[in-house]
Design a protein around this motif. Structure first.
Motif, PDB file in Angstrom:
ATOM      1  N   CYS A 163       1.980 -16.755   5.954  1.00  0.00           N
ATOM      2  CA  CYS A 163       2.459 -15.816   5.152  1.00  0.00           C
ATOM      3  C   CYS A 163       2.640 -14.299   5.872  1.00  0.00           C
ATOM      4  CB  CYS A 163       1.738 -15.572   3.782  1.00  0.00           C
ATOM      5  SG  CYS A 163       2.379 -14.523   2.620  1.00  0.00           S
ATOM      6  N   PHE A 164       1.209 -14.023   6.738  1.00  0.00           N
ATOM      7  CA  PHE A 164       1.257 -12.564   7.171  1.00  0.00           C
ATOM      8  C   PHE A 164       1.895 -12.952   8.739  1.00  0.00           C
ATOM      9  CE2 PHE A 164      -1.418 -12.197   3.712  1.00  0.00           C
ATOM     10  CZ  PHE A 164      -0.872 -11.057   3.120  1.00  0.00           C
ATOM     11  N   GLN A 165       2.074 -13.926   9.417  1.00  0.00           N
ATOM     12  CA  GLN A 165       2.571 -14.386  10.789  1.00  0.00           C
ATOM     13  C   GLN A 165       1.802 -13.928  11.577  1.00  0.00           C
ATOM     14  OE1 GLN A 165       5.985 -11.561  10.420  1.00  0.00           O
ATOM     15  NE2 GLN A 165       7.425 -12.897   9.329  1.00  0.00           N
ATOM     16  N   TYR A 166       0.339 -14.187  11.302  1.00  0.00           N
ATOM     17  CA  TYR A 166      -0.626 -14.209  12.400  1.00  0.00           C
ATOM     18  C   TYR A 166      -1.076 -15.787  12.644  1.00  0.00           C
ATOM     19  CZ  TYR A 166      -1.124  -9.302  11.545  1.00  0.00           C
ATOM     20  OH  TYR A 166      -1.127  -7.755  11.749  1.00  0.00           O
ATOM     21  N   GLU A 167      -1.962 -15.700  13.840  1.00  0.00           N
ATOM     22  CA  GLU A 167      -2.560 -17.040  14.034  1.00  0.00           C
ATOM     23  C   GLU A 167      -3.904 -16.657  13.697  1.00  0.00           C
ATOM     24  OE1 GLU A 167      -1.662 -19.585  15.650  1.00  0.00           O
ATOM     25  OE2 GLU A 167       0.595 -18.693  16.078  1.00  0.00           O
ATOM     26  N   GLU A 168      -4.771 -17.746  13.404  1.00  0.00           N
ATOM     27  CA  GLU A 168      -6.093 -17.638  12.892  1.00  0.00           C
ATOM     28  C   GLU A 168      -6.965 -16.775  13.500  1.00  0.00           C
ATOM     29  OE1 GLU A 168      -9.608 -20.520  10.975  1.00  0.00           O
ATOM     30  OE2 GLU A 168      -7.913 -21.404  11.916  1.00  0.00           O
ATOM     31  N   SER A 177      -7.862  -4.954   6.220  1.00  0.00           N
ATOM     32  CA  SER A 177      -6.924  -3.723   6.093  1.00  0.00           C
ATOM     33  C   SER A 177      -5.625  -3.867   6.951  1.00  0.00           C
ATOM     34  CB  SER A 177      -7.588  -2.029   6.679  1.00  0.00           C
ATOM     35  OG  SER A 177      -8.067  -2.356   7.856  1.00  0.00           O
ATOM     36  N   ILE A 178      -5.743  -4.932   7.752  1.00  0.00           N
ATOM     37  CA  ILE A 178      -4.527  -5.253   8.834  1.00  0.00           C
ATOM     38  C   ILE A 178      -3.398  -5.708   8.043  1.00  0.00           C
ATOM     39  CG2 ILE A 178      -5.789  -5.079  10.739  1.00  0.00           C
ATOM     40  CD1 ILE A 178      -5.482  -8.031  10.852  1.00  0.00           C
ATOM     41  N   LEU A 179      -3.909  -6.263   6.676  1.00  0.00           N
ATOM     42  CA  LEU A 179      -2.777  -7.007   5.949  1.00  0.00           C
ATOM     43  C   LEU A 179      -2.304  -6.111   4.702  1.00  0.00           C
ATOM     44  CD1 LEU A 179      -4.560 -10.596   5.560  1.00  0.00           C
ATOM     45  CD2 LEU A 179      -3.148  -9.671   7.189  1.00  0.00           C
ATOM     46  N   MET A 180      -2.662  -4.662   4.947  1.00  0.00           N
ATOM     47  CA  MET A 180      -2.040  -3.831   3.908  1.00  0.00           C
ATOM     48  C   MET A 180      -1.414  -3.011   4.310  1.00  0.00           C
ATOM     49  SD  MET A 180      -5.791  -3.375   2.080  1.00  0.00           S
ATOM     50  CE  MET A 180      -7.076  -4.619   1.896  1.00  0.00           C
ATOM     51  N   PRO A 181      -0.327  -2.247   3.573  1.00  0.00           N
ATOM     52  CA  PRO A 181       0.304  -0.971   4.077  1.00  0.00           C
ATOM     53  C   PRO A 181      -0.661   0.073   4.108  1.00  0.00           C
ATOM     54  CG  PRO A 181       1.462  -2.050   2.071  1.00  0.00           C
ATOM     55  CD  PRO A 181       0.164  -2.483   2.383  1.00  0.00           C
ATOM     56  N   GLU A 182      -0.105   1.301   4.912  1.00  0.00           N
ATOM     57  CA  GLU A 182      -1.072   2.368   5.185  1.00  0.00           C
ATOM     58  C   GLU A 182      -1.619   3.000   3.908  1.00  0.00           C
ATOM     59  OE1 GLU A 182      -2.986   4.944   7.648  1.00  0.00           O
ATOM     60  OE2 GLU A 182      -1.944   3.346   8.074  1.00  0.00           O
ATOM     61  N   LYS A 183      -0.994   3.091   2.851  1.00  0.00           N
ATOM     62  CA  LYS A 183      -1.561   4.031   1.557  1.00  0.00           C
ATOM     63  C   LYS A 183      -2.801   3.072   0.998  1.00  0.00           C
ATOM     64  CE  LYS A 183       1.654   2.335  -1.872  1.00  0.00           C
ATOM     65  NZ  LYS A 183       2.634   2.676  -2.754  1.00  0.00           N
ATOM     66  N   TYR A 184      -2.897   1.588   1.453  1.00  0.00           N
ATOM     67  CA  TYR A 184      -4.020   0.932   0.546  1.00  0.00           C
ATOM     68  C   TYR A 184      -5.064   0.633   1.864  1.00  0.00           C
ATOM     69  CZ  TYR A 184      -0.639  -0.345  -2.886  1.00  0.00           C
ATOM     70  OH  TYR A 184       0.231  -0.284  -3.792  1.00  0.00           O
ATOM     71  N   ALA A 185      -4.612   0.451   3.284  1.00  0.00           N
ATOM     72  CA  ALA A 185      -5.559   0.118   4.036  1.00  0.00           C
ATOM     73  C   ALA A 185      -6.569   1.185   4.524  1.00  0.00           C
ATOM     74  CB  ALA A 185      -4.886  -0.073   5.606  1.00  0.00           C
ATOM     75  N   LEU A 216       1.146  -6.580   4.101  1.00  0.00           N
ATOM     76  CA  LEU A 216       1.935  -6.189   5.015  1.00  0.00           C
ATOM     77  C   LEU A 216       2.010  -7.483   6.265  1.00  0.00           C
ATOM     78  CD1 LEU A 216       3.111  -3.743   6.879  1.00  0.00           C
ATOM     79  CD2 LEU A 216       0.710  -3.329   7.383  1.00  0.00           C
ATOM     80  N   ARG A 217       3.261  -7.738   6.759  1.00  0.00           N
ATOM     81  CA  ARG A 217       3.173  -8.586   7.692  1.00  0.00           C
ATOM     82  C   ARG A 217       2.982  -8.222   9.213  1.00  0.00           C
ATOM     83  NH1 ARG A 217       7.699 -10.268   4.372  1.00  0.00           N
ATOM     84  NH2 ARG A 217       7.184 -12.395   3.297  1.00  0.00           N
ATOM     85  N   LYS A 218       2.641  -9.163  10.143  1.00  0.00           N
ATOM     86  CA  LYS A 218       2.526  -8.611  11.659  1.00  0.00           C
ATOM     87  C   LYS A 218       3.754  -7.864  11.814  1.00  0.00           C
ATOM     88  CE  LYS A 218       1.268 -10.586  16.001  1.00  0.00           C
ATOM     89  NZ  LYS A 218       1.083 -11.711  16.670  1.00  0.00           N
ATOM     90  N   ASP A 219       4.947  -8.345  11.482  1.00  0.00           N
ATOM     91  CA  ASP A 219       6.164  -7.636  11.860  1.00  0.00           C
ATOM     92  C   ASP A 219       6.623  -6.214  11.135  1.00  0.00           C
ATOM     93  OD1 ASP A 219       6.901  -8.316   9.520  1.00  0.00           O
ATOM     94  OD2 ASP A 219       8.889  -9.746  10.208  1.00  0.00           O
ATOM     95  N   GLY A 220       5.661  -5.848  10.307  1.00  0.00           N
ATOM     96  CA  GLY A 220       5.758  -4.655   9.538  1.00  0.00           C
ATOM     97  C   GLY A 220       6.375  -4.539   8.383  1.00  0.00           C
ATOM     98  N   SER A 221       7.103  -5.791   7.981  1.00  0.00           N
ATOM     99  CA  SER A 221       7.631  -5.943   6.782  1.00  0.00           C
ATOM    100  C   SER A 221       6.668  -6.203   5.527  1.00  0.00           C
ATOM    101  CB  SER A 221       8.705  -7.122   6.830  1.00  0.00           C
ATOM    102  OG  SER A 221       7.866  -8.369   6.835  1.00  0.00           O
ATOM    103  N   THR A 222       7.084  -5.573   4.465  1.00  0.00           N
ATOM    104  CA  THR A 222       6.208  -5.832   3.120  1.00  0.00           C
ATOM    105  C   THR A 222       6.525  -6.739   2.130  1.00  0.00           C
ATOM    106  OG1 THR A 222       7.362  -3.749   2.297  1.00  0.00           O
ATOM    107  CG2 THR A 222       5.455  -3.517   3.529  1.00  0.00           C
ATOM    108  N   PHE A 223       5.775  -7.117   1.378  1.00  0.00           N
ATOM    109  CA  PHE A 223       6.260  -8.230   0.319  1.00  0.00           C
ATOM    110  C   PHE A 223       5.421  -8.050  -0.875  1.00  0.00           C
ATOM    111  CE2 PHE A 223       3.301 -10.271   2.669  1.00  0.00           C
ATOM    112  CZ  PHE A 223       2.489 -10.980   1.985  1.00  0.00           C
TER     113      PHE A 223
END
Length: 690
Positions: A163-168, A177-185, A216-223
């Motif tokens: 879902c977040f486009q990362y390897e384990e 926080s790397i999985l959150m947009p800036e305002k939450y991170a 927040l995905r690795k490519d910067g897109s949000t969902f």
């Protein structure tokens, strides 16, 4: 045995058993008896293999003997603390155990082996549960992540990585926080620290099952995602486990549904059980004259006349009460006269004017991991617009029905395809059609003795019968001209059109014959009909722009008309082509050869009379009567010619104003011409008799 050691032996939680070099049990503790479900006296003195399943039981004594001879252990090898083996209870059930062995000698120098057993049933169950939980986490379609009290990721399942486009390995050990947009991170660690100090949650408040957030995905897109959190202690450390639901598909579906609702031409409102409008579509604003901002948050009663508005909430409360009672009684019938059905109502616009509506209401109750809510959806139809549409449709159907009553069905369909445009030209060549002409015998005299209303009444009665027969046999009515009726078969490519038009003709004759016995104000309706039939090729088309009509043209039409005009009253007069078809049904029809008939524009033609098989004699009789009548008409015609000739001669004689000699000459001429005329008439009369 020392009392202290004996006390430890008796209270030891793990089973303990001691055997000699022959495998005979010398000693067991209570834990062993309990674990294997035996009494102590049932075990002491028995071989140890009674506590083992096969194949261990049958091999155990060999293992001991070999060990005593060689010193090489088989059950617990050197360098190992113990060994996992299966054990056998009294009831035949097996369970896993971990065995540790020790060797010693008694005072007599006899070797003894002491085994301490650990029941692994609970541990195995725990491992099984842990494995199941691991499989559940790894196979979950929802992303799962576990963090410690500092926000460091300790676990991330495959769905989380996808879902977040990362390897384990890119996630483990990193801050969540790397999985959150800036305002939450930037604030997430503060939320954790605040919760650990105060116990007041910030991410998912108390009383809520979860919260909708943005990932927040690795490519910067949000969902959009829905997060549920749980807290637990692992090795004395607080950890937080988050289960996330990707709402991208649900959000897309919601947007599609919202687009459908917004594009609907009928007003739609979504209200709570308190009557508060939560959502409305643009059609609702358009029909009622309110802006969206004025409607959202307002009470639905604002769209109702005052007489209904004041009672609306009472209706809702009463419905909900009955609904609850019906559910408790497992009877959901008769709980409402409105919900799930339609009803005509009156609405109120913003300007105070009233509008007729047709309202359908449905109840919804949504309970999911995200939310739980109840309410009603109302769909309204502006009946003022619908009434206009219905009126147009009614008029359209009337026009089509009128058109179908005037024109053949296939012509109507072609006109409809061209939207009834007056410039449409329709002309078809029909190679094989049967044509009928029917004419009422003696109609001129009949009409002269009756009022117009009486004449039309009789014609309407006859032609209505013909129209019914046309529909019965699948023919097409072309037109009526005065007292004549024209119909055609085969224009719709019916292969049995000749057979059907013959049957039509026979039933028409019978129907008119039945009318002869009726009377009106003048007297009996002693009328008959002549029917002429022919089959051939015609041109069929639509002509005119005003009162357009469908007609047939061609030589076959003229021949059919001549068959009628030269026919015999109450008979079917036809050409050879029709007669040949009738002769194929000898069990139904009788065909009588009439002979050659002089047909205008065609010369002599062989014609026939067709009737029911049961009326053979009546047809022959009518044919003889017809020939007799023709001979009488011929004699009467000669007499008429004689009288006219005498009148002309006498008129000529009276106008001669000459001398006596001239008069004598004229008298002689008169005598001469009179003799010649009498001789001619005598010869004609004799010829007619022959």
């Amino acid at each position: 045995m020392d009392h202290t050691i004996h006390g430890v032996f008796e209270s030891f939680l793990d089973p303990i058993v001691q055997i000699d070099c022959k495998g005979i049990i010398r000693l067991v503790n209570p834990a062993c008896c309990k674990c294997f479900q035996y009494e102590e006296k049932e075990l002491v003195g028995m071989n140890i293999r009674m506590l083992m399943p096969e194949p261990y039981a049958s091999q155990h004594c060999q293992f001991i003997e070999k060990y005593i001879k060689t010193g090489i252990p088989k059950i617990v090898e050197e360098g190992r603390r113990g060994r996992k083996l299966p054990a056998l209870r009294r009831d035949g059930a097996t369970f896993p155990m971990f065995l540790t062995l020790s060797e010693a000698q008694n005072v007599n120098g006899e070797k003894l082996f002491t085994g301490i057993l650990r029941n692994l049933t609970a541990e195995e169950e725990e491992k099984r549960v842990l494995l199941a939980m691991h499989n559940l986490v790894t196979s979950s379609i929802d992303p799962i992540v576990q963090i410690d009290s500092k926000g460091i990721i300790r676990l991330a399942n495959p769905s989380c990585c996808t879902c977040f486009q990362y390897e384990e390995e890119e996630l483990i050990g990193k801050n969540v926080s790397i999985l959150m947009p800036e305002k939450y991170a930037t604030r997430h660690n503060q939320f954790i620290e605040s919760y650990l100090k105060t116990g007041v949650p910030k991410v998912v408040e108390k009383g809520r099952r979860g919260r909708t957030l943005t990932g927040l995905r690795k490519d910067g897109s949000t969902f959009p995602m829905y997060l549920t959190l749980s807290e637990s202690l692992v090795n004395g450390e607080i950890v937080f486990t988050g289960i996330m639901r990707n709402l991208s598909a649900e959000e897309e579906e919601r947007q599609v549904l919202a687009t459908m609702i917004d594009s609907c031409v009928d007003p739609i409102v979504v209200i709570t059980t308190n009557g508060i409008i939560e959502r409305c579509n643009p059609a609702c604003s358009r029909v009622f004259g309110f802006s969206k901002e004025e409607l959202i948050g307002g009470n639905i009663s604002m769209l109702m006349p005052d007489t209904h508005a004041s009672q609306h909430q009472k209706y809702v409360d009463r419905y909900l009460e009955k609904r609850q009672l019906s559910r408790s009684n497992s009877d959901l019938s008769n709980s409402s006269h409105v919900v799930g059905q339609g009803r005509d109502l009156v609405g109120k616009r913003n300007d105070g004017s009233k509008i007729p509506l047709f309202l359908t209401i449905s109840e919804f109750e949504v309970s999911s991991s995200i939310s739980a809510r109840k309410g009603f959806i109302g769909i309204m139809r502006d009946m003022s617009e619908r009434e206009k549409v219905i009126a147009i449709e009614v008029e359209k159907k009337k026009s089509e029905a009128l058109l179908k009553n005037v024109l053949p069905h296939h012509i109507c369909e072609r006109l409809k395809a061209e939207e009834f445009h007056e410039s449409v030209q329709i002309a078809d060549t029909c190679d094989n059609v049967s044509i009928l002409f029917a004419d009422i015998v003696g109609f001129t005299q009949f009409a002269s003795q009756r009022t117009p209303m009486q004449v039309v009444h009789y014609l309407n009665k006859v032609f209505r019968i013909f129209d019914v027969l046309v529909d019965k046999y699948g023919l097409e009515k072309i037109k009526t001209i005065g007292d004549a009726y024209m119909a055609v078969g085969g224009i719709n490519e019916d292969p049995d059109h000749v057979y059907k038009i013959i049957n039509f003709s026979l039933e028409a004759l019978e129907a008119v014959h039945q009318l002869k016995n009726e009377k009106d104000e003048v007297g009996e309706l002693k009328l008959g009909i002549r029917i002429g039939l022919h089959v051939g090729s015609v041109v069929a088309g639509l002509v005119g722009t005003k009162r357009r009509f469908f007609d047939l043209w061609g030589d076959a039409v003229n021949v059919a008309s001549r068959m009628e005009s030269s026919g015999i009253a109450n008979c079917i007069h036809c050409t050879k082509d029709i007669a040949l078809v009738a002769q194929k049904y000898p069990d139904e029809f009788i065909v009588v050869h009439r002979g050659a008939v002089q047909v205008k524009g065609k010369g002599p033609m062989e014609t026939f009379l067709v009737g029911h098989l049961s009326k053979r004699e009546s047809i022959s009789l009518m044919l003889k009567q017809h020939e007799t009548m023709k001979r009488r008409e011929s004699v009467e015609l000669h007499k008429q010619l004689e009288e006219e000739l005498f009148r002309d001669i006498i008129f000529s004689f009276g106008t001669i104003r000459t001398s006596l000699v001239t008069r004598q000459l004229a008298l002689g001429l008169f005598s001469f011409f009179a003799g010649v005329t009498i001789s001619a008439l005598f010869y004609a009369s004799r010829t007619a008799k022959q």
